[in-house]
Scaffold this motif. Structure first.
Motif: not given
Length: 132
Positions: A34-35, A43-46, A79-82
């Motif tokens: 995420r960082k 952009t965060r995937i979520c 996967f990006d952590g979110s």
């Protein structure tokens, strides 16, 4: 009987300790991803919505070859952590560097397919191996 109870307690404690350690490792990796997304201006995937043009980054978790409508398609889960997003390259059986564990930046228009976010034929940039 009490000896059997004693031997079961350490196994239970040990199992719980292992579960905590594995959970915290996953959480640490997710926080790092995420960082990384924030640091690269992605952009965060979520936060990706249907039909939105985005730039996302993360780690490829799975890479598979699945035909779509009779056409070969290389599919990877990013996967990006979110959250996770499917990246699909139509007409491709393989792409050098696209493998599980590899980090990349992908951009394109998000679409929803079967309740999952998908990027078809995105522009992408493989992250240097030294940054993984």
């Amino acid at each position: 009987m009490s000896a059997g109870t004693r031997s079961e307690k350490p196994a239970g404690r040990f199992r719980r300790m292992l579960e905590r350690l594995s959970s915290s490792e996953e959480e640490l990796q997710s926080a790092e991803l995420r960082k990384d997304a924030q640091d690269t201006g992605c952009t965060r995937i979520c936060d990706c919505d249907d039909r939105q043009i985005v730039k996302v980054t993360g780690t490829l978790r799975h890479v598979t070859l699945r035909p779509r409508a009779g056409v070969p398609a290389l599919e990877a889960e990013l996967f990006d952590g979110s959250a996770a997003l499917d990246v699909v390259w139509l007409g491709r059986r393989s792409i050098v560097g696209i493998e599980p564990g590899r980090k990349l930046i992908a951009s394109g228009r998000v679409s929803m397919s079967h309740g999952r976010r998908v990027l078809f034929n995105p522009k992408y940039e493989l992250r240097p191996l030294g940054q993984e």
